[in-house]
Design an enzyme around this catalytic site. Sequence first.
Site, PDB file in Angstrom:
ATOM      1  N   SER A  55       0.844  -1.197   0.000  1.00  0.00           N
ATOM      2  CA  SER A  55       0.000   0.000   0.000  1.00  0.00           C
ATOM      3  C   SER A  55       0.877   1.245   0.000  1.00  0.00           C
ATOM      4  O   SER A  55       2.109   1.165   0.134  1.00  0.00           O
ATOM      5  CB  SER A  55      -0.917   0.021   1.234  1.00  0.00           C
ATOM      6  OG  SER A  55      -0.150   0.114   2.424  1.00  0.00           O
ATOM      7  N   ILE A  57       3.125   4.535  -0.384  1.00  0.00           N
ATOM      8  CA  ILE A  57       4.298   4.914  -1.172  1.00  0.00           C
ATOM      9  C   ILE A  57       4.991   3.684  -1.744  1.00  0.00           C
ATOM     10  O   ILE A  57       5.410   3.668  -2.907  1.00  0.00           O
ATOM     11  CB  ILE A  57       5.279   5.740  -0.309  1.00  0.00           C
ATOM     12  CG1 ILE A  57       4.622   7.052   0.123  1.00  0.00           C
ATOM     13  CG2 ILE A  57       6.564   6.028  -1.090  1.00  0.00           C
ATOM     14  CD1 ILE A  57       5.428   7.847   1.134  1.00  0.00           C
ATOM     15  N   SER A 188      11.223  10.353   6.780  1.00  0.00           N
ATOM     16  CA  SER A 188      10.081  11.257   6.869  1.00  0.00           C
ATOM     17  C   SER A 188      10.579  12.654   7.199  1.00  0.00           C
ATOM     18  O   SER A 188      11.719  12.835   7.641  1.00  0.00           O
ATOM     19  CB  SER A 188       9.131  10.774   7.977  1.00  0.00           C
ATOM     20  OG  SER A 188       8.174  11.761   8.299  1.00  0.00           O
ATOM     21  N   TYR A 201       7.025   7.843  16.567  1.00  0.00           N
ATOM     22  CA  TYR A 201       7.301   7.917  15.129  1.00  0.00           C
ATOM     23  C   TYR A 201       8.487   8.834  14.857  1.00  0.00           C
ATOM     24  O   TYR A 201       9.414   8.478  14.124  1.00  0.00           O
ATOM     25  CB  TYR A 201       6.053   8.426  14.416  1.00  0.00           C
ATOM     26  CG  TYR A 201       6.188   8.501  12.908  1.00  0.00           C
ATOM     27  CD1 TYR A 201       6.202   7.336  12.142  1.00  0.00           C
ATOM     28  CD2 TYR A 201       6.278   9.722  12.250  1.00  0.00           C
ATOM     29  CE1 TYR A 201       6.312   7.390  10.760  1.00  0.00           C
ATOM     30  CE2 TYR A 201       6.387   9.788  10.875  1.00  0.00           C
ATOM     31  CZ  TYR A 201       6.410   8.628  10.128  1.00  0.00           C
ATOM     32  OH  TYR A 201       6.532   8.695   8.765  1.00  0.00           O
ATOM     33  N   LYS A 205      12.230   7.784  13.334  1.00  0.00           N
ATOM     34  CA  LYS A 205      12.741   8.327  12.076  1.00  0.00           C
ATOM     35  C   LYS A 205      14.073   9.059  12.285  1.00  0.00           C
ATOM     36  O   LYS A 205      14.954   9.019  11.413  1.00  0.00           O
ATOM     37  CB  LYS A 205      11.707   9.267  11.440  1.00  0.00           C
ATOM     38  CG  LYS A 205      10.457   8.538  10.947  1.00  0.00           C
ATOM     39  CD  LYS A 205      10.793   7.432   9.943  1.00  0.00           C
ATOM     40  CE  LYS A 205       9.560   6.754   9.387  1.00  0.00           C
ATOM     41  NZ  LYS A 205       9.868   5.686   8.414  1.00  0.00           N
ATOM     42  N   SER A 236      -1.604   8.349   2.081  1.00  0.00           N
ATOM     43  CA  SER A 236      -1.220   6.962   2.338  1.00  0.00           C
ATOM     44  C   SER A 236      -2.190   6.380   3.360  1.00  0.00           C
ATOM     45  O   SER A 236      -3.195   7.010   3.709  1.00  0.00           O
ATOM     46  CB  SER A 236       0.217   6.887   2.877  1.00  0.00           C
ATOM     47  OG  SER A 236       0.275   7.427   4.194  1.00  0.00           O
TER      48      SER A 236
END
Length: 322
Positions: A55, A57, A188, A201, A205, A236
């Site tokens: 799914s 990107i 990201s 998150y 990253k 997304s």
Amino acid sequence: MMWDLLLPCGLALAVLLAVLFAFADTDFLLALYEKFGKDCGSLSGKVVWITGASSGIGEHIAYCLAKSGCRLVLTARRVEELERVKQACISQGPNSAALEKNILVLPLDVVHFHKHREAVQTVLEHFGQIDILVNNAARGQFAEWIKVELDVDRELFETNVLGPVSLSQEVVPHMIKRGGGQIVVTSSMAGKMGLPGARSYTGSKHAIHGYFESLRTEMAGKNIEVTLICPGPTFSQLYLTAATERLGETLGLRMEKTQKRMSTSRCAYLSCVAMANQVSEAWIMQQPVLLTAYIIQYAPVLGRWLLKKFGPKQVQKIREGK
């Protein structure tokens, strides 16, 4: 007389660059490569392994590379979704018959570290080589910093950091033996700045950059390139599967078409351009996020002051595509 000519020319150039930057959706270097560098077709024939290919990107990177004539390994947890992506790749590719045998569906959960070596051997037995590994599988997380359970941090770190690190660790020796290769990681904008309401998150990253910048330095002279892709707000399923402050809980929200976000296909295409030109780090984001990234990178004191001045609510709106 010369200064009379240079001054207006310089001002005109500055205005032109300002206008171009106002409508830019990627950093200057990647924008130049998009116009004048290698196109995605230069990757034709290469074996590209994409995690998180079911799914978002990752799915659209698969479509772009299929059109470019690459041989693909599609990895994610959901077999039925991988088969759907494979069939879509076949229908979009230049040679459907060839793509049928040149796309390998390889189900794998990236946190099953003990299966990574076996997965690498499966790919090598099928294609005989791995030219590019795209570490795209990841999970989002949204909650107030002070409310997040530590187990959520551990879970995000395993998925977003240790998964890519472990799989790359199994692939890199093969690339060294072959004399070259490329490791691509989808990071990201959260890997470049501190986002509010997404501590797990954001932390994961940032960690990705540390691990793979270290790999880049160690691979100097071994013809192993490392490319870090940093998308901003992009359509997304990130919100749908994102974690919250409690372990086992999922946010379960869908992005709305009216939100200000980059299209998934555009982000994937620019990611493939970054791969083709072996860019070290690519920023793929619309304004004003792109401008914010430049300020944070090159004037961090000013950038942090601006983030505090405008407050987390404004940053939150940008992240949510409002």
